[in-house]
Design an enzyme around this catalytic site. Structure first.
Site, PDB file in Angstrom:
ATOM      1  N   ASP A  75     -10.415  -3.937  -5.151  1.00 50.69           N
ATOM      2  CA  ASP A  75      -9.805  -2.977  -4.216  1.00 50.69           C
ATOM      3  C   ASP A  75     -10.476  -1.607  -4.376  1.00 50.69           C
ATOM      4  O   ASP A  75     -10.428  -1.019  -5.456  1.00 50.69           O
ATOM      5  CB  ASP A  75      -8.303  -2.880  -4.536  1.00 50.69           C
ATOM      6  CG  ASP A  75      -7.527  -2.112  -3.484  1.00 50.69           C
ATOM      7  OD1 ASP A  75      -8.141  -1.292  -2.768  1.00 50.69           O
ATOM      8  OD2 ASP A  75      -6.312  -2.334  -3.372  1.00 50.69           O
ATOM      9  N   HIS A 127      -8.272  -4.673  -0.772  1.00 53.44           N
ATOM     10  CA  HIS A 127      -6.954  -4.122  -0.403  1.00 53.44           C
ATOM     11  C   HIS A 127      -6.192  -5.073   0.523  1.00 53.44           C
ATOM     12  O   HIS A 127      -5.007  -4.879   0.767  1.00 53.44           O
ATOM     13  CB  HIS A 127      -7.142  -2.745   0.260  1.00 53.44           C
ATOM     14  CG  HIS A 127      -5.955  -1.831   0.113  1.00 53.44           C
ATOM     15  ND1 HIS A 127      -5.507  -1.356  -1.101  1.00 53.44           N
ATOM     16  CD2 HIS A 127      -5.103  -1.314   1.028  1.00 53.44           C
ATOM     17  CE1 HIS A 127      -4.446  -0.586  -0.919  1.00 53.44           C
ATOM     18  NE2 HIS A 127      -4.176  -0.553   0.365  1.00 53.44           N
ATOM     19  N   SER A 140       0.835  -1.194   0.000  1.00 55.77           N
ATOM     20  CA  SER A 140       0.000   0.000   0.000  1.00 55.77           C
ATOM     21  C   SER A 140       0.881   1.259   0.000  1.00 55.77           C
ATOM     22  O   SER A 140       1.630   1.477  -0.946  1.00 55.77           O
ATOM     23  CB  SER A 140      -0.966  -0.069   1.192  1.00 55.77           C
ATOM     24  OG  SER A 140      -1.967   0.889   1.083  1.00 55.77           O
TER      25      SER A 140
HETATM   26  C1  MLT Z   1      -2.884   3.889   2.124  1.00 56.14           C
HETATM   27  O1  MLT Z   1      -3.798   3.824   2.917  1.00 56.14           O
HETATM   28  O2  MLT Z   1      -1.742   3.630   2.462  1.00 56.14           O
HETATM   29  C2  MLT Z   1      -3.194   4.346   0.763  1.00 56.14           C
HETATM   30  O3  MLT Z   1      -4.227   3.728   0.258  1.00 56.14           O
HETATM   31  C3  MLT Z   1      -2.031   4.351  -0.137  1.00 56.14           C
HETATM   32  C4  MLT Z   1      -1.311   5.637   0.089  1.00 56.14           C
HETATM   33  O4  MLT Z   1      -1.895   6.548   0.634  1.00 56.14           O
HETATM   34  O5  MLT Z   1      -0.134   5.716  -0.295  1.00 56.14           O
END
Ligand code: MLT
Length: 205
Positions: free
Chosen positions: A157, A188, A107
């Protein structure tokens, strides 16, 4: 010798391995979160697992965002160079093989890893990017022809749109990287089966 400016855990490689996995957590994680995944991916590899310095309501991240999926691009570029500089210093400090650093990110950690490939590719040889998205579209044409990148995404996702993930793979391919884009019937969250697939891929990278 320069100072190591990120909180991190370092485990040296074992059994003659020359590989080090640069481990990059998702939002709200820390340097311990993904160590079990790194261990599955390559138990003999070293691990350099880093905690992001940006805090979002107390949750560590690797760069600031303005909203979900909307990144603070100035901070992203600054943090990308800061992390790449840290990796270069760690290579010297821990005597790592500079040609065998593999980023494994989830992520937000996958997004900063993608950004390192696009701004400072010399510090990485390969990457396993779990639920990554396009961090930024750099104007310059980099040569990524020596790089091996696995992107693993979830078809359902809500955070990473399918076309965004495809664009990311395309950006790397346009710059010559060897890219594999794997799709999971998932959101996710990660599944063990895709980590096993990533382990097999890494075995050949
Ligand atoms: C996260 O929650 O980390 C996001 O979806 C990805 C990001 O903000 O880089």
């Amino acid at each position: 010798m320069a100072e190591l400016t990120f909180q991190h855990i370092y485990h040296p490689p074992q059994h003659g391995s020359k590989r080090t996995i640069l481990v990059l957590h998702g939002t709200g994680g820390d340097e311990k979160s993904l160590l079990p995944i790194a261990e599955v991916l390559d138990p003999a590899a070293g691990a350099l697992s880093v905690r992001g310095k940006v805090l979002e309501n107390g949750a560590p991240r690797f760069f600031r965002r303005l909203a979900e999926g909307v990144f603070d691009l100035e901070d992203l570029v600054f943090r990308t160079h800061e992390l790449a500089d840290f990796v270069s210093t760690a290579i010297e400090t821990y005597q790592l093989d500079p040609k065998n650093i593999v980023a494994v990110g989830y992520s937000n950690g996958a997004n900063i890893a993608a950004s390192i490939f696009l701004h400072r590719p010399e510090v990485l040889s390969a990457g396993v990017l779990l639920r990554a998205m396009v961090p930024v579209e750099p104007a310059d044409q980099l040569d990524l022809s020596e790089k091996h990148i696995l992107i693993s995404e979830g078809r359902f996702d809500p955070i990473v749109p399918i076309d965004n993930a495809e664009r990311l793979a395309q950006m790397f391919r346009e710059r010559g990287a060897n890219v594999q884009l794997n799709w999971q019937d998932l959101d996710h969250r990660l599944a063990r089966t895709e980590i096993d697939a990533a382990r097999n891929w890494l075995g050949q990278a």
